[in-house]
Design a protein around this motif. Structure first.
Motif, mmCIF file in Angstrom:
data_model
loop_
_atom_site.group_PDB
_atom_site.id
_atom_site.type_symbol
_atom_site.label_atom_id
_atom_site.label_comp_id
_atom_site.label_asym_id
_atom_site.label_seq_id
_atom_site.Cartn_x
_atom_site.Cartn_y
_atom_site.Cartn_z
ATOM 1 N N GLN A 89 0.809 -1.222 0.000
ATOM 2 C CA GLN A 89 0.000 0.000 0.000
ATOM 3 C C GLN A 89 0.844 1.275 0.000
ATOM 4 O O GLN A 89 0.307 2.378 -0.097
ATOM 5 C CB GLN A 89 -0.938 0.007 1.218
ATOM 6 N N LEU A 90 2.164 1.140 0.097
ATOM 7 C CA LEU A 90 3.037 2.318 0.143
ATOM 8 C C LEU A 90 2.903 3.157 -1.130
ATOM 9 O O LEU A 90 2.659 4.362 -1.066
ATOM 10 C CB LEU A 90 4.492 1.900 0.367
ATOM 11 N N SER A 91 3.052 2.554 -2.279
ATOM 12 C CA SER A 91 2.934 3.277 -3.553
ATOM 13 C C SER A 91 1.527 3.850 -3.760
ATOM 14 O O SER A 91 1.400 5.019 -4.143
ATOM 15 C CB SER A 91 3.290 2.357 -4.717
ATOM 16 N N PRO A 92 0.464 3.056 -3.510
ATOM 17 C CA PRO A 92 -0.873 3.641 -3.642
ATOM 18 C C PRO A 92 -1.091 4.841 -2.721
ATOM 19 O O PRO A 92 -1.732 5.819 -3.120
ATOM 20 C CB PRO A 92 -1.819 2.491 -3.295
ATOM 21 N N TRP A 93 -0.565 4.787 -1.504
ATOM 22 C CA TRP A 93 -0.693 5.947 -0.606
ATOM 23 C C TRP A 93 0.077 7.143 -1.154
ATOM 24 O O TRP A 93 -0.408 8.277 -1.131
ATOM 25 C CB TRP A 93 -0.238 5.616 0.811
ATOM 26 N N ARG A 94 1.280 6.919 -1.645
ATOM 27 C CA ARG A 94 2.081 8.006 -2.214
ATOM 28 C C ARG A 94 1.309 8.667 -3.362
ATOM 29 O O ARG A 94 1.175 9.893 -3.426
ATOM 30 C CB ARG A 94 3.427 7.461 -2.706
ATOM 31 N N TYR A 96 -1.963 8.524 -3.994
ATOM 32 C CA TYR A 96 -3.209 9.114 -3.496
ATOM 33 C C TYR A 96 -2.944 10.471 -2.835
ATOM 34 O O TYR A 96 -3.662 11.444 -3.092
ATOM 35 C CB TYR A 96 -3.884 8.159 -2.520
ATOM 36 N N LEU A 97 -1.923 10.547 -1.991
ATOM 37 C CA LEU A 97 -1.610 11.807 -1.325
ATOM 38 C C LEU A 97 -1.230 12.880 -2.345
ATOM 39 O O LEU A 97 -1.661 14.034 -2.222
ATOM 40 C CB LEU A 97 -0.502 11.612 -0.291
ATOM 41 N N ASN A 98 -0.459 12.511 -3.336
ATOM 42 C CA ASN A 98 -0.125 13.469 -4.404
ATOM 43 C C ASN A 98 -1.370 13.936 -5.137
ATOM 44 O O ASN A 98 -1.538 15.125 -5.406
ATOM 45 C CB ASN A 98 0.884 12.857 -5.384
ATOM 46 N N GLU A 99 -2.269 12.999 -5.437
ATOM 47 C CA GLU A 99 -3.527 13.329 -6.115
ATOM 48 C C GLU A 99 -4.380 14.275 -5.271
ATOM 49 O O GLU A 99 -5.031 15.183 -5.794
ATOM 50 C CB GLU A 99 -4.284 12.030 -6.382
ATOM 51 N N MET A 100 -4.365 14.081 -3.949
ATOM 52 C CA MET A 100 -5.157 14.907 -3.033
ATOM 53 C C MET A 100 -4.439 16.206 -2.663
ATOM 54 O O MET A 100 -4.933 16.983 -1.860
ATOM 55 C CB MET A 100 -5.504 14.110 -1.766
ATOM 56 N N LYS A 101 -3.247 16.420 -3.235
ATOM 57 C CA LYS A 101 -2.444 17.619 -2.976
ATOM 58 C C LYS A 101 -2.017 17.716 -1.511
ATOM 59 O O LYS A 101 -1.913 18.821 -0.950
ATOM 60 C CB LYS A 101 -3.181 18.886 -3.414
ATOM 61 N N VAL A 102 -1.756 16.551 -0.890
ATOM 62 C CA VAL A 102 -1.213 16.495 0.461
ATOM 63 C C VAL A 102 0.284 16.247 0.317
ATOM 64 O O VAL A 102 0.704 15.228 -0.235
ATOM 65 C CB VAL A 102 -1.867 15.370 1.304
ATOM 66 N N GLU A 103 1.088 17.197 0.784
ATOM 67 C CA GLU A 103 2.533 17.110 0.619
ATOM 68 C C GLU A 103 3.135 16.004 1.487
ATOM 69 O O GLU A 103 2.864 15.921 2.686
ATOM 70 C CB GLU A 103 3.182 18.437 0.994
ATOM 71 N N ILE A 104 3.935 15.161 0.879
ATOM 72 C CA ILE A 104 4.749 14.202 1.620
ATOM 73 C C ILE A 104 6.007 14.959 2.000
ATOM 74 O O ILE A 104 6.772 15.388 1.133
ATOM 75 C CB ILE A 104 5.061 12.959 0.763
ATOM 76 N N ILE A 105 6.211 15.158 3.317
ATOM 77 C CA ILE A 105 7.325 15.999 3.758
ATOM 78 C C ILE A 105 8.628 15.220 3.889
ATOM 79 O O ILE A 105 9.701 15.817 3.914
ATOM 80 C CB ILE A 105 6.993 16.744 5.068
ATOM 81 N N SER A 106 8.532 13.886 3.959
ATOM 82 C CA SER A 106 9.741 13.078 4.048
ATOM 83 C C SER A 106 9.405 11.625 3.763
ATOM 84 O O SER A 106 8.278 11.178 4.000
ATOM 85 C CB SER A 106 10.352 13.199 5.457
ATOM 86 N N GLU A 107 10.393 10.906 3.251
ATOM 87 C CA GLU A 107 10.297 9.454 3.094
ATOM 88 C C GLU A 107 11.552 8.864 3.717
ATOM 89 O O GLU A 107 12.654 9.385 3.514
ATOM 90 C CB GLU A 107 10.208 9.057 1.621
ATOM 91 N N VAL A 108 11.376 7.792 4.502
ATOM 92 C CA VAL A 108 12.490 7.167 5.203
ATOM 93 C C VAL A 108 12.439 5.664 4.982
ATOM 94 O O VAL A 108 11.372 5.060 5.060
ATOM 95 C CB VAL A 108 12.437 7.469 6.723
ATOM 96 N N THR A 109 13.607 5.073 4.729
ATOM 97 C CA THR A 109 13.758 3.624 4.751
ATOM 98 C C THR A 109 14.544 3.294 6.013
ATOM 99 O O THR A 109 15.654 3.806 6.214
ATOM 100 C CB THR A 109 14.506 3.122 3.497
#
Length: 140
Positions: A89-94, A96-109
């Motif tokens: 679900q990581l990619s679908p969330w990424r 979806y958030l972009n589509e909803m114009k919700v900024e992803i402020i960071s990604e961490v592995t």
């Protein structure tokens, strides 16, 4: 289509604008509101899991209930909590958030292999969507 949440891993959130928070948690994240009030709202975040959103500054005093006293509490600054998601679900969330114009402020592995997406709610609280493995008690 909104990706699936598996529940809350960590929680603690206080907000200044209850309506903006309600819109974010229901419309963007898709959580069902179970209780709504001036002081707090409660959201179904998965089986036996509840996200409590408290109105900052309105919870400092003890509250008498028929079942006993709820001690006052409050916080200042931005809080953090995390939703568990499955790795598929990581990619679908990424997306979806972009589509909803919700900024992803960071990604961490993480060293254990889990991955996190970080975003802010309308009050600046830091939300995390995280896959296993992360903590010893959160493995795939």
């Amino acid at each position: 289509m909104r990706p699936k949440l598996d529940g809350i891993l960590e929680t603690a959130v206080y907000v200044d604008d209850m309506q903006a928070a309600h819109s974010f948690y229901t419309d963007i994240l898709g959580l069902k509101c179970m209780v709504a009030g001036e002081r707090l709202s409660a959201y179904d975040a998965g089986p036996a899991q509840t996200l409590l959103v408290f109105h900052r500054g309105h919870t400092r005093e003890d509250v008498e209930t028929p079942g006993g006293v709820v001690p006052g509490h409050d916080t200042t600054g931005h809080s953090h909590f995390a939703f568990r998601i499955s790795s598929d679900q990581l990619s679908p969330w990424r997306d979806y958030l972009n589509e909803m114009k919700v900024e992803i402020i960071s990604e961490v592995t993480w060293p254990a292999g889990g991955q996190s997406l970080y975003l802010n709610d309308p009050d600046g609280n830091v939300l995390e969507l995280v896959t296993a493995p992360l903590w010893p008690n959160y493995q795939s």
